[in-house]
Scaffold this motif. Structure first.
Motif, PDB file in Angstrom:
ATOM      1  N   GLU A  59      -2.779   4.252   3.053  1.00 36.57           N
ATOM      2  CA  GLU A  59      -3.543   3.246   2.317  1.00 36.57           C
ATOM      3  C   GLU A  59      -4.770   2.889   3.142  1.00 36.57           C
ATOM      4  OE1 GLU A  59      -1.433  -0.416   1.582  1.00 36.57           O
ATOM      5  OE2 GLU A  59      -3.147  -1.347   0.560  1.00 36.57           O
ATOM      6  N   ASN A 118      -7.482  -0.125  -2.369  1.00 36.21           N
ATOM      7  CA  ASN A 118      -7.234  -1.395  -3.055  1.00 36.21           C
ATOM      8  C   ASN A 118      -8.430  -1.750  -3.927  1.00 36.21           C
ATOM      9  OD1 ASN A 118      -4.645  -2.609  -1.773  1.00 36.21           O
ATOM     10  ND2 ASN A 118      -5.840  -1.828  -0.027  1.00 36.21           N
ATOM     11  N   GLU A 150      -4.623   0.801  -5.983  1.00 31.88           N
ATOM     12  CA  GLU A 150      -3.663  -0.301  -5.941  1.00 31.88           C
ATOM     13  C   GLU A 150      -4.309  -1.517  -6.593  1.00 31.88           C
ATOM     14  OE1 GLU A 150      -2.013  -1.027  -2.073  1.00 31.88           O
ATOM     15  OE2 GLU A 150      -1.315   1.030  -1.843  1.00 31.88           O
ATOM     16  N   ASP A 180       0.377  -3.591  -6.641  1.00 33.60           N
ATOM     17  CA  ASP A 180       0.484  -4.153  -5.301  1.00 33.60           C
ATOM     18  C   ASP A 180       1.075  -5.561  -5.373  1.00 33.60           C
ATOM     19  OD1 ASP A 180       0.111  -4.284  -2.567  1.00 33.60           O
ATOM     20  OD2 ASP A 180      -2.044  -3.913  -2.646  1.00 33.60           O
ATOM     21  N   LYS A 201       4.801  -1.919  -5.458  1.00 33.08           N
ATOM     22  CA  LYS A 201       4.941  -2.237  -4.040  1.00 33.08           C
ATOM     23  C   LYS A 201       5.542  -3.625  -3.901  1.00 33.08           C
ATOM     24  CE  LYS A 201       1.883  -0.632  -1.202  1.00 33.08           C
ATOM     25  NZ  LYS A 201       0.605  -0.458  -0.446  1.00 33.08           N
ATOM     26  N   GLU A 237       6.575  -3.235   1.326  1.00 38.67           N
ATOM     27  CA  GLU A 237       5.454  -3.546   2.221  1.00 38.67           C
ATOM     28  C   GLU A 237       5.914  -4.428   3.373  1.00 38.67           C
ATOM     29  OE1 GLU A 237       1.329  -4.183   0.299  1.00 38.67           O
ATOM     30  OE2 GLU A 237       2.678  -5.632  -0.605  1.00 38.67           O
TER      31      GLU A 237
HETATM   32 MG    MG Z   1      -2.555  -2.635  -0.978  1.00 37.34          MG
END
Ligand code: MG
Ligand code: C2E
Ligand code: MG
Ligand code: MG
Length: 286
Positions: A59, A118, A150, A180, A201, A237
């Motif tokens: 990421e 992101n 995300e 996310d 996530k 996460e």
């Molecule tokens: Mg993220």
């Protein structure tokens, strides 16, 4: 009446000219120049398979290398950039840089890695998003299947119909989508079912207290069950300890990110890591 107005004005100025807003003014004006001055950097945090420990992708996480203030984390400037619209050009830079990096790594002989970026709320609804992504893929030659975006649960819930349209477009391009910070918004299962996404996530706030909180264990198990039922890839996460890792593995969570595996690394460190792991039977920690 005039007296009252004067008083209000005075209050207005005395409240707004405090240190916070001065700091903010400084931040805003230096943020405006940060792109042209090439002060942004991307760090890359591995995502690992729970079962094998293998790195499945990375990421991209944004950092601002400020000449005087040093490294500034996204929490400190993304909300400002989101408000004044600078997040759109900054986000474009993130997209391009991540795609370039992905192609560069493959050219240097690394195995293909998924690259996640992101997106902010403003970027997601910006009409140039899909063209920007197409253009970045085309210009860099990155294969769309390696790119993942995300978006947060709160973002997708704002306007479900528009979100579904954008997600369908992304899917048709071959780009993957992850939700996310899952569990922090309020999406219903029926809404989630409408979204053509690939992964969810689990927010780090649930993972953090897994070993101490029965409630957080319950919620985590529920999220994993939702993911499984909708055939989604579930990623945890903020995994920091072996206890958290073992628990999530037992619950058949698919992948994890966190300091227990790796923190976010600059590009050269990331490629060194991958190279050093290649061919090794992959334990989450060396
Ligand atoms: Mg993220
Ligand atoms: P996120 O996408 O949920 O990213 C996870 C954050 O948790 C990252 O913080 C990461 O460095 C941190 N983290 C990873 N593992 C651990 C761990 O084990 N423990 C703890 N305590 N933290 C961990 P970071 O890089 O500061 O980013 C914060 C947020 O800023 C991100 O949350 C994301 O929402 C946003 N962000 C980052 N880069 C970008 C970007 O390029 N564009 C946009 N729009 N937002 C970004
Ligand atoms: Mg997150
Ligand atoms: Mg988060």
């Amino acid at each position: 009446h005039a007296k009252e107005l004067g008083k209000n004005n005075f209050q207005y100025f005395s409240e707004s000219l405090n240190t916070d807003s001065l700091e903010r003014l400084t931040l805003e004006s230096s943020l405006r120049h940060a792109l042209e001055r090439n002060e942004f950097r991307l760090f890359y945090q591995p995502k690992r398979s729970m079962k094998s420990g293998q790195i499945t992708g990375v990421e991209a996480l944004l950092r601002w290398q400020h000449p005087e203030l040093g490294m500034i984390l996204p929490m400190q400037f993304i909300p400002v950039a989101e408000e004044n619209g600078l997040i759109v050009p900054i986000g474009r830079w993130v997209l391009r840089t991540a795609c370039q990096q992905s192609v560069e790594w493959q050219k240097s002989g690394l195995p293909p890695l998924n690259m996640a970026i992101n997106l902010s709320a403003r970027q997601f609804i910006d009409e140039s998003l899909l063209d920007d992504i197409k253009q970045a893929l085309q210009d860099t030659g990155m294969s769309p299947e390696l790119l993942e975006v995300e978006i947060t649960e709160t973002m997708v819930m704002r306007d479900v119909e528009t979100t579904v349209d954008i997600l369908k477009e992304l899917k048709s391009m071959g780009v993957r989508v992850a939700i996310d910070d899952f569990g922090t918004g309020y999406s219903s299962l029926s809404t989630l079912k409408q979204f053509p996404v690939d992964s969810i996530k689990i927010d780090s706030s649930f993972v953090q207290d897994l070993t101490r909180s029965v409630e957080d264990r319950g919620l985590t198990e529920a999220i994993i069950a939702v993911g499984r039922n909708l055939s989604l890839n579930v990623i945890a996460e903020g995994v920091e300890t072996s206890e958290q890792y073992e628990y999530l593995k037992e619950q058949a969570c698919d992948e994890f990110q966190g300091f227990y595996g790796n923190a976010a690394l600059p590009a050269d460190k990331l490629s060194q890591l991958i190279t050093s792991l290649e061919g090794n039977s992959a334990e989450p920690r060396e």
